[in-house]
Design a protein around this motif. Structure first.
Motif, PDB file in Angstrom:
ATOM      1  N   LEU A 211       9.570  47.879  85.441  1.00 58.91           N
ATOM      2  CA  LEU A 211      10.735  48.615  84.954  1.00 58.91           C
ATOM      3  C   LEU A 211      11.815  48.701  86.032  1.00 58.91           C
ATOM      4  N   TYR A 212      11.400  48.816  87.303  1.00 57.26           N
ATOM      5  CA  TYR A 212      12.359  48.918  88.416  1.00 57.26           C
ATOM      6  C   TYR A 212      12.175  47.732  89.362  1.00 57.26           C
ATOM      7  N   ASN A 213      13.244  47.345  90.037  1.00 59.74           N
ATOM      8  CA  ASN A 213      13.076  46.313  91.058  1.00 59.74           C
ATOM      9  C   ASN A 213      12.386  46.910  92.289  1.00 59.74           C
ATOM     10  N   ALA A 214      11.956  46.059  93.206  1.00 60.18           N
ATOM     11  CA  ALA A 214      11.152  46.512  94.347  1.00 60.18           C
ATOM     12  C   ALA A 214      11.917  47.475  95.245  1.00 60.18           C
ATOM     13  N   GLU A 215      13.237  47.346  95.288  1.00 63.20           N
ATOM     14  CA  GLU A 215      14.050  48.208  96.151  1.00 63.20           C
ATOM     15  C   GLU A 215      14.426  49.523  95.470  1.00 63.20           C
ATOM     16  N   GLY A 216      14.187  49.613  94.159  1.00 59.18           N
ATOM     17  CA  GLY A 216      14.565  50.821  93.423  1.00 59.18           C
ATOM     18  C   GLY A 216      16.061  50.928  93.192  1.00 59.18           C
ATOM     19  N   THR A 217      16.765  49.796  93.327  1.00 54.90           N
ATOM     20  CA  THR A 217      18.225  49.824  93.187  1.00 54.90           C
ATOM     21  C   THR A 217      18.701  49.300  91.830  1.00 54.90           C
ATOM     22  N   GLY A 218      17.773  48.922  90.970  1.00 52.74           N
ATOM     23  CA  GLY A 218      18.148  48.383  89.667  1.00 52.74           C
ATOM     24  C   GLY A 218      16.916  48.185  88.810  1.00 52.74           C
ATOM     25  N   LEU A 219      17.133  47.693  87.586  1.00 55.52           N
ATOM     26  CA  LEU A 219      16.005  47.410  86.709  1.00 55.52           C
ATOM     27  C   LEU A 219      15.239  46.198  87.229  1.00 55.52           C
ATOM     28  N   GLY A 220      13.984  46.099  86.823  1.00 50.91           N
ATOM     29  CA  GLY A 220      13.123  45.037  87.330  1.00 50.91           C
ATOM     30  C   GLY A 220      13.055  43.826  86.421  1.00 50.91           C
ATOM     31  N   TYR A 221      13.929  43.744  85.436  1.00 49.54           N
ATOM     32  CA  TYR A 221      13.961  42.585  84.534  1.00 49.54           C
ATOM     33  C   TYR A 221      15.424  42.254  84.242  1.00 49.54           C
ATOM     34  N   ASP A 222      15.697  40.962  84.037  1.00 50.73           N
ATOM     35  CA  ASP A 222      17.072  40.528  83.790  1.00 50.73           C
ATOM     36  C   ASP A 222      17.333  40.212  82.322  1.00 50.73           C
ATOM     37  N   ASP A 223      16.265  39.863  81.583  1.00 46.67           N
ATOM     38  CA  ASP A 223      16.422  39.387  80.208  1.00 46.67           C
ATOM     39  C   ASP A 223      16.252  40.549  79.224  1.00 46.67           C
ATOM     40  N   ASP A 224      17.339  40.982  78.620  1.00 50.02           N
ATOM     41  CA  ASP A 224      17.271  42.100  77.675  1.00 50.02           C
ATOM     42  C   ASP A 224      16.517  41.746  76.402  1.00 50.02           C
ATOM     43  N   GLN A 225      16.216  40.456  76.215  1.00 42.62           N
ATOM     44  CA  GLN A 225      15.436  40.071  75.041  1.00 42.62           C
ATOM     45  C   GLN A 225      14.027  40.697  75.108  1.00 42.62           C
ATOM     46  N   LEU A 226      13.548  40.978  76.333  1.00 41.85           N
ATOM     47  CA  LEU A 226      12.242  41.641  76.483  1.00 41.85           C
ATOM     48  C   LEU A 226      12.300  43.059  75.920  1.00 41.85           C
ATOM     49  N   PHE A 227      13.394  43.742  76.170  1.00 42.64           N
ATOM     50  CA  PHE A 227      13.597  45.084  75.588  1.00 42.64           C
ATOM     51  C   PHE A 227      13.617  44.970  74.062  1.00 42.64           C
ATOM     52  N   VAL A 228      14.373  43.988  73.571  1.00 42.21           N
ATOM     53  CA  VAL A 228      14.502  43.794  72.121  1.00 42.21           C
ATOM     54  C   VAL A 228      13.135  43.493  71.500  1.00 42.21           C
ATOM     55  N   GLU A 229      12.348  42.658  72.177  1.00 44.36           N
ATOM     56  CA  GLU A 229      11.023  42.281  71.657  1.00 44.36           C
ATOM     57  C   GLU A 229      10.102  43.496  71.557  1.00 44.36           C
ATOM     58  N   PHE A 230      10.044  44.298  72.629  1.00 45.34           N
ATOM     59  CA  PHE A 230       9.108  45.424  72.632  1.00 45.34           C
ATOM     60  C   PHE A 230       9.554  46.547  71.693  1.00 45.34           C
ATOM     61  N   PHE A 231      10.803  46.993  71.862  1.00 46.49           N
ATOM     62  CA  PHE A 231      11.228  48.137  71.050  1.00 46.49           C
ATOM     63  C   PHE A 231      11.564  47.730  69.615  1.00 46.49           C
ATOM     64  N   GLY A 232      11.826  46.430  69.399  1.00 52.96           N
ATOM     65  CA  GLY A 232      11.959  45.953  68.028  1.00 52.96           C
ATOM     66  C   GLY A 232      10.643  46.097  67.282  1.00 52.96           C
ATOM     67  N   LEU A 233       9.537  45.793  67.975  1.00 53.13           N
ATOM     68  CA  LEU A 233       8.205  45.960  67.381  1.00 53.13           C
ATOM     69  C   LEU A 233       7.939  47.434  67.076  1.00 53.13           C
ATOM     70  N   MET A 234       8.271  48.314  68.023  1.00 52.34           N
ATOM     71  CA  MET A 234       8.042  49.745  67.803  1.00 52.34           C
ATOM     72  C   MET A 234       8.839  50.249  66.593  1.00 52.34           C
ATOM     73  N   ARG A 235      10.049  49.733  66.456  1.00 51.36           N
ATOM     74  CA  ARG A 235      10.861  50.152  65.307  1.00 51.36           C
ATOM     75  C   ARG A 235      10.278  49.623  63.997  1.00 51.36           C
ATOM     76  N   ARG A 236       9.777  48.389  64.013  1.00 52.90           N
ATOM     77  CA  ARG A 236       9.170  47.857  62.782  1.00 52.90           C
ATOM     78  C   ARG A 236       7.943  48.683  62.385  1.00 52.90           C
ATOM     79  N   MET A 237       7.202  49.170  63.378  1.00 54.79           N
ATOM     80  CA  MET A 237       6.047  50.019  63.073  1.00 54.79           C
ATOM     81  C   MET A 237       6.483  51.255  62.284  1.00 54.79           C
ATOM     82  N   ILE A 238       7.619  51.820  62.657  1.00 47.38           N
ATOM     83  CA  ILE A 238       8.136  52.990  61.938  1.00 47.38           C
ATOM     84  C   ILE A 238       8.602  52.591  60.543  1.00 47.38           C
TER      85      ILE A 238
END
Length: 427
Positions: A211-238
């Protein structure tokens, strides 16, 4: 002008406080060999009660030591600790949460415990994966009070009611969603929803990210499609009726007695292993624990400290404080009182010694953690300063998403903007 006056008053108050103090922490041991420790923790009444018994046991074995205690609820604990930190008057031993330890460490308020490991604090039979979770920027600022691991805690009878005999081995997110559809067809939720930060972080770890980069200065992932994939699944569950809508979930949030699983409306819940015993007690029927979904569950899984014990920099009795932490980690009698309430003990010898003392539900937790520990990967660095704000920002955007007010893509973009703004302060 008013602001300047207030500033001067606050400065004068701090100077006065420092002048009146003994320089922080407890006084040094006296000439007769007696020592006074101050220790602070948060928790329930049951935790306060057994912790006091552990302290009494320590004092009976160390009659030269007096221990003053300070405890509170989680929220009040941090409100009390903050002014003590500002006045350089923290207790000698403090219970630290993973969301705060980086802040206190980077502010110079915690002592590096590395010199005490192997000396006052024995960790011979503690996994390196576990003890290293207290390391921040190369220094050992915390010793885990116990460890937890994520899993799916469920009612096997309700699972069969949904037409499923068992949670599949090596469950994937695809089979998890398929199980959700089967549960919904029988009028059951598969789960009660997930804590966004914890489970998105797990999902990212399965991809070799965080979730965080090693320095704690930003997020630890660059591709927002990962967010879309995970939370898209959670929304479909609802949307499919496999998980409750946010308004339904919010009505029972944090109340075990009102949870869908206890009321036999939901099959299970994703959560930390130390939460299983209370759930089992309230449900009062057989429950089981299954591993997290994959692929690459082993990469995502990690042993999380339930909390840490830390020694403060202002303490004048650090060696005695370290001895108390060792007592917590390695004393059999003490751990027969603790019974794994702060997570599964980190010492292998202690886990074996207290096994006959445990309830059936606690034994299930110990066995599950023992099964998962060899599969787990090293924990990511503790969350950086600002993580509580990032977690709050994530919860807000996920709630909007789950209400259907925004798309997963919009949620991903908003979260990145808000989180990066907070974490930029660490640069």
């Amino acid at each position: 002008m008013v602001k300047k006056a207030i500033f001067l008053m606050m400065a004068a108050l701090l100077v006065f406080t420092a002048a009146c103090s003994s320089g922080g922490g407890s006084e040094q041991g006296s000439s007769d060999g007696s020592v006074t420790l101050r220790i602070a923790w948060w928790g329930s009444d049951a935790r306060h009660e057994y912790t006091q018994k552990v302290i009494d046991l320590y004092k009976s074995k160390n009659p030269n030591v007096k221990i003053d205690v300070e405890y509170a609820s989680f929220d009040d604990y941090w409100k009390k600790l903050a002014p003590q930190a500002a006045a350089n008057q923290l207790p000698d031993i403090v219970q630290m949460d993973i969301s705060y330890i980086s802040q206190y460490a980077q502010n110079g308020q915690l002592e590096d415990l590395a010199p005490y490991l192997g000396n006052q604090i024995k960790v011979d039979d503690v996994s390196e994966n576990v003890i290293s979770t207290g390391v921040i920027n190369g220094k050992q600022y915390g010793v885990p009070a116990g460890v937890n691991v994520l899993g799916f805690q469920y009612d096997p009878a309700l699972l069969k009611k949904a037409g499923v005999d068992a949670i599949p081995d090596n469950m994937t997110w695809e089979s998890y969603e398929a199980l959700g559809k089967q549960a919904a067809e029988k009028g059951l939720y598969l789960d009660g929803g997930v804590a966004p930060d914890i489970f998105f972080h797990y999902f990212l770890r399965t991809k070799g990210l965080s979730l965080y980069n090693a320095e704690g200065t930003g997020l630890g992932y660059d591709d927002d499609q990962l967010f879309v994939e995970f939370f898209g699944l959670m929304r479909r569950m609802i949307e499919q009726g496999a998980a409750p809508t946010p308004d339904v979930a919010n009505q029972t949030k944090g109340i075990i007695e009102e949870s869908d699983l206890v009321k036999e409306k939901g099959i299970g819940v994703w959560q930390w292993s130390n939460q299983f015993v209370a759930l089992q007690q309230v449900a009062n029927r057989p429950l089981e624990i299954a591993p997290m979904p994959g692929p690459d569950m082993e990469k995502g899984l990690y042993m999380q400290p339930s909390m840490y014990w830390g020694v403060t920099s202002n303490s004048k009795v650090k060696e005695e404080a370290a001895k108390f932490i060792d007592f917590w980690v390695n004393d059999v009698e003490a751990n027969k009182l603790i019974k794994g309430e702060r997570g599964v003990p980190i010492s292998g010898a202690i886990k074996e010694a207290i096994a006959p003392e445990l309830s059936d539900a606690t034994k299930q937790v110990f066995e599950f953690v023992a099964t998962m520990e060899p599969k787990a990967s090293p924990m990511s660095s503790p969350p950086p300063v600002g993580s509580p704000e990032v977690i709050s920002a994530l919860a807000d955007v996920v709630e909007e998403l789950n209400f259907g007010k925004i798309t997963p893509e919009q949620a991903a973009e908003t979260f990145r903007k808000n989180a990066e703004s907070v974490l930029a302060n660490n640069k």
